[in-house]
Enzyme design. Structure first.
Site, PDB file in Angstrom:
ATOM      1  N   HIS A  13       7.820 -21.233 -55.055  1.00  0.00           N
ATOM      2  CA  HIS A  13       8.371 -21.763 -53.603  1.00  0.00           C
ATOM      3  C   HIS A  13       8.797 -20.600 -52.727  1.00  0.00           C
ATOM      4  O   HIS A  13       8.065 -20.401 -51.806  1.00  0.00           O
ATOM      5  CB  HIS A  13       9.346 -22.708 -54.040  1.00  0.00           C
ATOM      6  CG  HIS A  13      10.143 -22.889 -52.655  1.00  0.00           C
ATOM      7  ND1 HIS A  13       9.681 -24.521 -52.186  1.00  0.00           N
ATOM      8  CD2 HIS A  13      11.071 -22.594 -51.707  1.00  0.00           C
ATOM      9  CE1 HIS A  13      10.523 -24.773 -51.056  1.00  0.00           C
ATOM     10  NE2 HIS A  13      11.457 -23.643 -50.728  1.00  0.00           N
ATOM     11  N   GLU A  14       9.316 -19.724 -53.389  1.00  0.00           N
ATOM     12  CA  GLU A  14       9.965 -18.459 -52.550  1.00  0.00           C
ATOM     13  C   GLU A  14       8.841 -17.750 -52.086  1.00  0.00           C
ATOM     14  O   GLU A  14       8.754 -16.981 -51.083  1.00  0.00           O
ATOM     15  CB  GLU A  14      11.163 -17.782 -53.201  1.00  0.00           C
ATOM     16  CG  GLU A  14      12.210 -18.416 -53.594  1.00  0.00           C
ATOM     17  CD  GLU A  14      12.904 -19.401 -52.350  1.00  0.00           C
ATOM     18  OE1 GLU A  14      12.900 -18.673 -51.313  1.00  0.00           O
ATOM     19  OE2 GLU A  14      13.637 -20.428 -52.729  1.00  0.00           O
ATOM     20  N   HIS A  40       7.387 -18.694 -48.812  1.00  0.00           N
ATOM     21  CA  HIS A  40       7.872 -18.169 -47.732  1.00  0.00           C
ATOM     22  C   HIS A  40       7.908 -16.746 -47.416  1.00  0.00           C
ATOM     23  O   HIS A  40       7.495 -16.265 -46.203  1.00  0.00           O
ATOM     24  CB  HIS A  40       9.478 -18.129 -47.943  1.00  0.00           C
ATOM     25  CG  HIS A  40      10.234 -19.729 -47.973  1.00  0.00           C
ATOM     26  ND1 HIS A  40      10.123 -20.360 -46.869  1.00  0.00           N
ATOM     27  CD2 HIS A  40      10.893 -20.222 -48.824  1.00  0.00           C
ATOM     28  CE1 HIS A  40      10.778 -21.516 -46.849  1.00  0.00           C
ATOM     29  NE2 HIS A  40      11.247 -21.426 -48.185  1.00  0.00           N
ATOM     30  N   GLU A  84       9.081 -23.864 -44.297  1.00  0.00           N
ATOM     31  CA  GLU A  84       9.070 -24.814 -45.604  1.00  0.00           C
ATOM     32  C   GLU A  84       7.853 -25.475 -45.715  1.00  0.00           C
ATOM     33  O   GLU A  84       7.259 -25.601 -47.116  1.00  0.00           O
ATOM     34  CB  GLU A  84      10.054 -25.938 -45.148  1.00  0.00           C
ATOM     35  CG  GLU A  84      10.860 -26.557 -46.460  1.00  0.00           C
ATOM     36  CD  GLU A  84      11.653 -25.539 -47.331  1.00  0.00           C
ATOM     37  OE1 GLU A  84      12.115 -24.581 -46.936  1.00  0.00           O
ATOM     38  OE2 GLU A  84      11.844 -25.979 -48.597  1.00  0.00           O
TER      39      GLU A  84
END
Lengths: 500, 500
Positions: free
Chosen positions: B265-266, B269, B295
């Site tokens: 997930h990170e 980003h 997001e």
């Protein structure tokens, strides 16, 4: 405005400066400990921006007004504020006397010079670095005339790192020291009683070294709640803020000594910083008294504790357990002798404690000659090599192992080297006095009880921060002026026992 | 002054702000990744000081003069400068409309409120936090009147995180989404086709997890020369400066999923941040377009890549090799099903991708009610629990597992939650469009060739930074307005296949 209002404004300003310095320090530490490559340029810019802002605050018109107003009524101020005003004033004057344009030009020059020096060192070619060095020296000479000085022009530079220190004092100290060390080094070279050192260059895995470094830091009283240990190319200690004095070390897998003694050395610096009076936090007095006093603490830990026979009586087994193969058949005594091997070498940072001061004296004499105009830049390598031959009996084979070895000159840090030797003298004198109060010193070390030693140093040195000048600290701690005799006695006793 | 001179001055000022932000970001990152405890207080003070300085620069009289002068001749400016002026103006107005005293009071309140929230959560007692929440809401309501708004007062808050987003738009999107998800969740609850998940909670040593996280970051195209991975209590991505987009993760040794999917997930980003046009560096456009667009990138990586069947066809063996005991007898297919388990749960951050939007909608509806004045603070827990019952069919057993679970409100971050769901909608719409250009999407994932996917996202989203508004990015990338249908279709297809 009332004096109290001026005082509050000054303290607020100093606190603000300390916040900016914290930011700069974290950014620097991060850059050295693993910041990604592609952010380097932006990092340098940000550090440059915030450093410039600090410079501006320190030399601002408002700063001058505050300092003038407070100086005029100095005796009504609390003693710590009086000292803070003195420090800030000195700082103001040093910085504001240099025209802004010139300072900027100089900053740009030195930041370029460091990478030129790196290249020159790699190529082992002094002529690449010489034009930059020449310009840096020109700037520095001009700065000296702006600052003013008494006696020798080099005094202006000495005072920068070691307030109150002069060529006159150093000449006397160094000549006394040289007269004892040079013959001793010669006798050791001729001695047939040489230590066995083959095992120091076995393979020592980094992970084990890291664990040991953590272990020794804890044993010696480094507070991990107020610091941390990381890996860098060159070891250093950096204080980020009160409550955060960090240590870094470099692991060499084919020689355990560099990380081990490097860490103990930086530990001495850090324990100093961790024990400065909290009342000084956020002011310009919340740091070491001078480079020399700082070095006295790191050298105390490295040499008087870390290279002490009793230390290895206690800890050699610990080391052996971590590296059983490498230390097979080696006794604590043999180990002690090996880590105290003394022999002339080219590189200052690898030098043993006996020959180390000679490396410093060579640099001191060269710097002095530069600033009295007695030597040209192009003649420096010759002068360097001749002095190595005269003091250590060896001639550097090339510039990389000679005049290009140290980074200091590329940053304009002339006058810095003597602090290393002064620190050594301070440390020996402190130790001698400490023995009067703690005659059981050796036993304390052998039992791993460092608390009384740390407490002694904290009360006499650490706690004062920059409240006192170096020589005031020494006078108050030992009851006498700086006396190189203690260092001479220490070296003579230790090395006679080891080698003669 | 000429327009060019004004432009230069503005860009210099923005650059200076970016340097200060870099300092604040490094200090924050360092505090989370291992700064020593005893320096915490000074660290908070330094961050506070530099943040206040940034605020001052952004709202300074000179900033206003520059922005006014440049706005008056906007059409003569290069397009990027026009955008930068717009952004800086919005920033100026948002911040300068709040009286300085009130803003300071608010900042102090929210920094206290976070620790009160922590205690309240620990004690699972909403009444401890309620008085703070009440005051924060009062401030926020007053700020909204200062800022002004059209339609619903909550629009002012939405616009803060998702420029251009309104209650009117969200109401329509969310009701459509809810109408499909709620029945689907119900059907899954009734289904007897449940995955075997016993193995996800075996013991997974941290060191192995760390290696795998590094491996997956590299595989997915995270550039380690422009970032690094560290461990923190809660995972996050932070951009220090151009060329330095860091990722952190939290290792749970009794559930490998949190670190694995958290890191992916990170990573989404960070890859966004690593691919913003370098030409924007040092300006206020060198960041993501909005929280929602950000997001969309993290969720794209986490769900559309990391939870894709093809991904585990390729990588399950890798995972199994690292943890052979834990995954004994488990097939790639069983693993895929286990990491896509869907069931109603109390905690948002542990929710699966199907039920996740329902957690967001609950918060959205509550926030909307707060700012239209339809609910009192004391009634919030009741409202919270009723909505969990209505949407997810479960009632939180206590406040800690209910209304106190998220930190956002303690920091005054109302209007932030919808971005999570919007990001999800954006991601699904982007993916659907991407399939037209890359019909071999599944095969690319199965062969570990993420470059075309990354390139597609970079060209359409990453590179623009904050040059475009979220809905402009979506329109340009997909050729249509925001359409929740893509997310609905994705969820229906995937979960029908898995469960029905």
């Amino acid at each position: 405005m009332s004096v109290t209002a001026y005082e509050k404004e000054l303290l607020d300003m100093l606190k603000k400066i300390s916040h900016y310095e914290q930011a700069v320090n974290v950014m620097y530490w991060d850059m050295r400990t693993g910041a990604p490559k592609k952010g380097e340029e932006y990092r340098s810019e940000a550090i440059g921006q915030l450093s410039a802002d600090v410079f501006q605050m320190r030399t601002s018109k408002r700063m001058k007004e505050l300092l003038d107003a407070l100086s005029a009524q100095k005796e009504t101020l609390p003693p710590d504020t009086q000292k803070a005003v003195e420090e800030a004033k000195k700082d103001y004057e040093l910085n504001s006397k240099i025209p802004e344009d010139e300072f900027k030009e100089y900053t740009t020059l030195t930041s370029k010079a460091e990478s030129v020096w790196e290249k020159a060192k790699k190529a082992s070619d002094f002529s690449l670095f010489a034009p930059y060095l020449e310009k840096i020296i020109e700037f520095k000479k001009r700065f000296i005339t702006y600052w003013g000085y008494e006696g020798h022009p080099y005094n202006a530079l000495l005072d920068f790192y070691e307030p109150g220190m002069t060529v006159e004092t150093l000449d006397a100290l160094f000549s006394e020291l040289r007269e004892s060390i040079v013959p001793l080094v010669q006798k050791i070279a001729d001695s047939r009683k040489k230590p066995d050192t083959h095992f120091v260059q076995e393979h020592f895995p980094k992970e084990k070294q890291r664990e040991l470094c953590h272990f020794f830091l804890k044993e010696l009283g480094y507070d991990f709640e107020a610091g941390r240990l990381d890996e860098t190319v060159h070891p250093f200690q950096i204080t980020i803020s009160p409550g955060d004095a960090r240590v870094t070390t470099a692991y060499n897998e084919s020689d355990f000594r560099s990380a081990l003694f490097g860490t103990i050395h930086e530990c001495g610096h850090a324990i100093y910083e961790q024990n400065i009076d909290e009342a000084l936090s956020g002011t310009n007095l919340s740091e070491g008294a001078s480079m020399g006093i700082h070095e006295s603490q790191s050298l105390f830990y490295e040499n008087f504790i870390g290279r002490h026979q009793s230390f290895w009586k206690r800890y050699f087994l610990k080391l052996k357990e971590a590296n059983p193969e490498q230390f097979k058949g080696i006794s604590a005594e043999a180990f002690y002798r090996a880590v105290n091997e003394s022999k002339p070498s080219f590189i200052r940072i690898d030098a043993d404690e006996l020959t180390y001061p000679l490396h410093i004296m060579i640099r001191y004499e060269i710097e002095k000659a530069i600033f009295s105009g007695d030597v040209s830049v192009e003649d420096l390598p010759k002068m360097w090599n001749e002095k190595y031959e005269a003091y250590l009996g060896i001639t550097p084979p090339d510039d990389a192992k000679g005049i290009l070895q140290d980074v200091h000159w590329s940053g304009g840090d002339f006058g810095y080297f003597p602090s290393y030797a002064l620190g050594y003298m301070y440390a020996a004198q402190l130790k001698s006095k400490m023995l009067e109060d703690l005659p059981e010193f050796d036993r304390l070390i052998e039992s791993g009880d460092f608390q009384p030693i740390r407490k002694w140093l904290t009360e006499r040195v650490h706690v004062h921060g920059k409240r006192k000048k170096p020589l005031e600290i020494m006078k108050a701690a030992t009851g006498e002026e700086l006396n190189v005799g203690y260092l001479i006695r220490y070296l003579e006793e230790k090395y006679t026992k080891l080698y003669l």
